[in-house]
Design a protein around this motif. Sequence first.
Motif, PDB file in Angstrom:
ATOM      1  N   VAL A 198      22.133 -22.049 -14.349  1.00 39.01           N
ATOM      2  CA  VAL A 198      22.070 -21.139 -15.484  1.00 39.01           C
ATOM      3  C   VAL A 198      20.892 -21.188 -16.221  1.00 39.01           C
ATOM      4  CG1 VAL A 198      23.109 -20.719 -17.648  1.00 39.01           C
ATOM      5  CG2 VAL A 198      24.824 -21.090 -15.693  1.00 39.01           C
ATOM      6  N   LEU A 199      20.203 -22.110 -16.494  1.00 33.35           N
ATOM      7  CA  LEU A 199      18.967 -22.264 -17.201  1.00 33.35           C
ATOM      8  C   LEU A 199      17.851 -21.620 -16.241  1.00 33.35           C
ATOM      9  CD1 LEU A 199      18.820 -25.960 -18.778  1.00 33.35           C
ATOM     10  CD2 LEU A 199      19.238 -23.851 -20.026  1.00 33.35           C
ATOM     11  N   ILE A 200      17.986 -21.667 -14.871  1.00 34.97           N
ATOM     12  CA  ILE A 200      17.026 -21.009 -14.246  1.00 34.97           C
ATOM     13  C   ILE A 200      16.982 -19.603 -14.360  1.00 34.97           C
ATOM     14  CG2 ILE A 200      16.196 -20.532 -11.804  1.00 34.97           C
ATOM     15  CD1 ILE A 200      17.256 -23.426 -11.018  1.00 34.97           C
ATOM     16  N   THR A 201      18.051 -18.864 -14.556  1.00 34.11           N
ATOM     17  CA  THR A 201      18.202 -17.547 -14.744  1.00 34.11           C
ATOM     18  C   THR A 201      17.974 -17.267 -16.137  1.00 34.11           C
ATOM     19  OG1 THR A 201      20.120 -17.478 -13.089  1.00 34.11           O
ATOM     20  CG2 THR A 201      19.808 -15.749 -14.507  1.00 34.11           C
ATOM     21  N   ILE A 202      18.313 -18.078 -17.347  1.00 37.39           N
ATOM     22  CA  ILE A 202      17.962 -17.537 -18.437  1.00 37.39           C
ATOM     23  C   ILE A 202      16.404 -17.684 -18.631  1.00 37.39           C
ATOM     24  CG2 ILE A 202      17.890 -18.584 -20.858  1.00 37.39           C
ATOM     25  CD1 ILE A 202      20.866 -19.358 -20.335  1.00 37.39           C
ATOM     26  N   ASP A 203      15.670 -18.589 -17.986  1.00 36.13           N
ATOM     27  CA  ASP A 203      14.207 -18.568 -18.068  1.00 36.13           C
ATOM     28  C   ASP A 203      13.489 -17.364 -17.451  1.00 36.13           C
ATOM     29  OD1 ASP A 203      12.161 -19.837 -18.679  1.00 36.13           O
ATOM     30  OD2 ASP A 203      11.505 -20.933 -16.633  1.00 36.13           O
ATOM     31  N   LYS A 204      14.291 -16.346 -16.902  1.00 37.45           N
ATOM     32  CA  LYS A 204      13.846 -15.305 -16.333  1.00 37.45           C
ATOM     33  C   LYS A 204      14.168 -14.109 -17.522  1.00 37.45           C
ATOM     34  CE  LYS A 204      14.800 -16.313 -11.776  1.00 37.45           C
ATOM     35  NZ  LYS A 204      15.802 -16.100 -10.439  1.00 37.45           N
ATOM     36  N   LEU A 205      14.498 -14.529 -18.691  1.00 37.68           N
ATOM     37  CA  LEU A 205      14.954 -13.279 -19.668  1.00 37.68           C
ATOM     38  C   LEU A 205      13.870 -12.415 -19.882  1.00 37.68           C
ATOM     39  CD1 LEU A 205      17.264 -12.287 -21.280  1.00 37.68           C
ATOM     40  CD2 LEU A 205      16.482 -13.903 -23.169  1.00 37.68           C
ATOM     41  N   ASP A 206      12.635 -12.920 -20.104  1.00 41.06           N
ATOM     42  CA  ASP A 206      11.261 -12.027 -20.714  1.00 41.06           C
ATOM     43  C   ASP A 206      11.082 -11.001 -19.380  1.00 41.06           C
ATOM     44  OD1 ASP A 206      11.220 -13.103 -22.839  1.00 41.06           O
ATOM     45  OD2 ASP A 206       9.679 -14.671 -22.246  1.00 41.06           O
ATOM     46  N   LYS A 207      11.464 -11.347 -18.183  1.00 35.49           N
ATOM     47  CA  LYS A 207      11.031 -10.600 -17.100  1.00 35.49           C
ATOM     48  C   LYS A 207      12.124  -9.574 -16.580  1.00 35.49           C
ATOM     49  CE  LYS A 207       7.914 -14.133 -14.792  1.00 35.49           C
ATOM     50  NZ  LYS A 207       7.972 -15.160 -13.783  1.00 35.49           N
ATOM     51  N   ILE A 208      13.343  -9.931 -16.564  1.00 39.30           N
ATOM     52  CA  ILE A 208      14.526  -9.046 -15.899  1.00 39.30           C
ATOM     53  C   ILE A 208      15.420  -8.666 -17.180  1.00 39.30           C
ATOM     54  CG2 ILE A 208      14.331 -10.170 -13.680  1.00 39.30           C
ATOM     55  CD1 ILE A 208      16.765 -11.858 -14.378  1.00 39.30           C
ATOM     56  N   GLY A 209      15.271  -8.917 -18.646  1.00 45.60           N
ATOM     57  CA  GLY A 209      16.036  -8.555 -19.522  1.00 45.60           C
ATOM     58  C   GLY A 209      17.550  -9.150 -19.506  1.00 45.60           C
ATOM     59  N   PRO A 210      18.224  -8.754 -20.606  1.00 47.23           N
ATOM     60  CA  PRO A 210      19.444  -9.239 -20.918  1.00 47.23           C
ATOM     61  C   PRO A 210      20.325  -8.737 -19.657  1.00 47.23           C
ATOM     62  CG  PRO A 210      18.678  -8.448 -22.973  1.00 47.23           C
ATOM     63  CD  PRO A 210      17.684  -8.078 -21.825  1.00 47.23           C
ATOM     64  N   ALA A 211      20.343  -7.505 -19.237  1.00 45.83           N
ATOM     65  CA  ALA A 211      20.934  -7.105 -18.337  1.00 45.83           C
ATOM     66  C   ALA A 211      21.105  -7.783 -16.884  1.00 45.83           C
ATOM     67  CB  ALA A 211      21.161  -5.673 -18.100  1.00 45.83           C
ATOM     68  N   GLY A 212      19.658  -7.785 -16.440  1.00 45.91           N
ATOM     69  CA  GLY A 212      19.397  -8.517 -15.233  1.00 45.91           C
ATOM     70  C   GLY A 212      19.863  -9.882 -15.271  1.00 45.91           C
ATOM     71  N   VAL A 213      19.712 -10.612 -16.506  1.00 42.84           N
ATOM     72  CA  VAL A 213      20.184 -12.112 -16.567  1.00 42.84           C
ATOM     73  C   VAL A 213      21.785 -11.929 -16.360  1.00 42.84           C
ATOM     74  CG1 VAL A 213      20.580 -14.071 -18.015  1.00 42.84           C
ATOM     75  CG2 VAL A 213      18.234 -13.064 -18.043  1.00 42.84           C
ATOM     76  N   ALA A 214      22.479 -11.119 -16.875  1.00 41.29           N
ATOM     77  CA  ALA A 214      23.959 -11.340 -16.861  1.00 41.29           C
ATOM     78  C   ALA A 214      24.191 -11.114 -15.380  1.00 41.29           C
ATOM     79  CB  ALA A 214      24.559 -10.203 -17.618  1.00 41.29           C
ATOM     80  N   ALA A 215      23.775 -10.135 -14.736  1.00 42.36           N
ATOM     81  CA  ALA A 215      23.747  -9.654 -13.457  1.00 42.36           C
ATOM     82  C   ALA A 215      23.463 -10.987 -12.594  1.00 42.36           C
ATOM     83  CB  ALA A 215      23.046  -8.450 -13.041  1.00 42.36           C
ATOM     84  N   GLU A 216      22.629 -11.573 -12.761  1.00 43.52           N
ATOM     85  CA  GLU A 216      22.135 -12.697 -11.781  1.00 43.52           C
ATOM     86  C   GLU A 216      23.258 -14.061 -11.907  1.00 43.52           C
ATOM     87  OE1 GLU A 216      18.516 -15.753 -11.304  1.00 43.52           O
ATOM     88  OE2 GLU A 216      17.870 -13.699 -11.106  1.00 43.52           O
ATOM     89  N   LEU A 217      23.587 -14.109 -12.956  1.00 48.89           N
ATOM     90  CA  LEU A 217      24.567 -15.142 -13.584  1.00 48.89           C
ATOM     91  C   LEU A 217      25.691 -14.951 -12.718  1.00 48.89           C
ATOM     92  CD1 LEU A 217      23.777 -15.940 -17.216  1.00 48.89           C
ATOM     93  CD2 LEU A 217      23.304 -17.414 -15.504  1.00 48.89           C
ATOM     94  N   ARG A 218      26.268 -13.601 -12.803  1.00 51.14           N
ATOM     95  CA  ARG A 218      27.695 -13.159 -12.097  1.00 51.14           C
ATOM     96  C   ARG A 218      27.224 -13.549 -10.498  1.00 51.14           C
ATOM     97  NH1 ARG A 218      27.712  -9.363 -16.337  1.00 51.14           N
ATOM     98  NH2 ARG A 218      29.531 -10.061 -17.313  1.00 51.14           N
ATOM     99  N   GLU A 219      26.080 -13.214  -9.977  1.00 49.14           N
ATOM    100  CA  GLU A 219      25.700 -13.302  -8.536  1.00 49.14           C
ATOM    101  C   GLU A 219      25.863 -14.684  -8.231  1.00 49.14           C
ATOM    102  OE1 GLU A 219      22.058 -11.542  -7.811  1.00 49.14           O
ATOM    103  OE2 GLU A 219      22.815  -9.484  -8.312  1.00 49.14           O
TER     104      GLU A 219
END
Length: 426
Positions: A198-219
């Motif tokens: 989860v932290l690895i994905t959160i670390d991408k917040l600046d690059k992929i935005g909130p929607a991208g983070v939520a989508a990747e967490l679900r994936e």
Amino acid sequence: MASVNAPRGMRDFLPSDKARRERVLSVIRERYRAHGFDEIETPVMEEYGRLHAGIGGDNEKLAFNVLRRGLDAEAIRAAAEDPAALTDLGLRYDLTVPLARFYATHRAELPGVFRSVQIAPVWRAERPQKGRYRQFMQCDIDIIGDDSARAEAELIVASLDTLDALRLEGATVRINDRRALDAMLDVFGFAPDERPGVLITIDKLDKIGPAGVAAELRERGASASAVDAFEQFLGRAPGGEGPFGEAQIRASLPEGVGDVVIAHLLGIGEAVAAARGEAVPPLVFDPFLVRGMGYYTGTIFELAHPSVTYSLGGGGRYDGMIGRFLGQDVPAVGFSIGFERIVDLVALADSDAAPAVVLVHDRDVAVAELVALKAALVAEGSRVRLEKRTKNLKGLLARASADGYSAFATVAAGTTRSDLELKPLG
């Protein structure tokens, strides 16, 4: 024809580049020394087992390993399925793991609170690309033996002071705490075993935005209810804006994050502001700052400057690392300036350098006369280069100027020191 280039991901430095790098390094050394940090040196290699003990994070995968001595082809084939059997040493991939080993080795000879500086090259088997090298310089300061906010404050103040001395004023420090991150993930309902991903994905917040983070967490298959809670938190009205302080920190976090972490961050901010003589510290609380190293246990930070979009350094608290060597935990926190990133931003004049003179001589000047003239100027404190006159004198002087020489004089047979007429270059 065989390549004569440096190995991929490694670089040669021409004299002018080397001189500029050394000027920047001298400022860094002087500033850190002024703040009470003592420079140490560790070997470029450490034992394989230490470099691959699970304390170096993803950098362990990028280590250059060294084959054992005396291996023959049969031994290599026999151990082909076990690389560790082939190696006993490796090039250091950072300066933190060697520091932990250094402290464990020399603890009895060091003060109770040890402030160290390490400035040295490290090696990683990166895929070479712009800004990523396989050999690069690191500039680390660390404080070992102090678990209070004072340690972080000292590191931050020393590093900001160093950037000011390099004429990179206006820097700020993004700051967070891994304990706050853990508490936040706990509030949202993420299970402990899924938090590293989860932290690895959160670390991408600046690059992929909130929607991208939520989508990747679900994936990733993260807990659906936790992802929903996190997405709802990200979509709330901004509440953590404004200057660094208790109100800003609390507004940036969900309810339920402990007061101890917030108090520690506020203590750092208060100390930094007092040291800098500012009403508000140059800190920015970022609840989603992660930093990828798994060994961080508390405060984490990154150095930001308005002239660039990337960080110029960072670090954090790693209270559990030294205990892997000693068998008992010792508090430790470090800050690393990204030397390779800042060196291209710095424009320092070599104002304190000795006068640099090129003596352009005719072919018939005796060697003894030339060496005597050079020695006389060197004795006066000048830096001197001898150059034989060429048809393209303009090109010769242009190259000398590019190499940092500031004056020249022509030398004919029989010229004495008093005859030399120094003329400015450039």
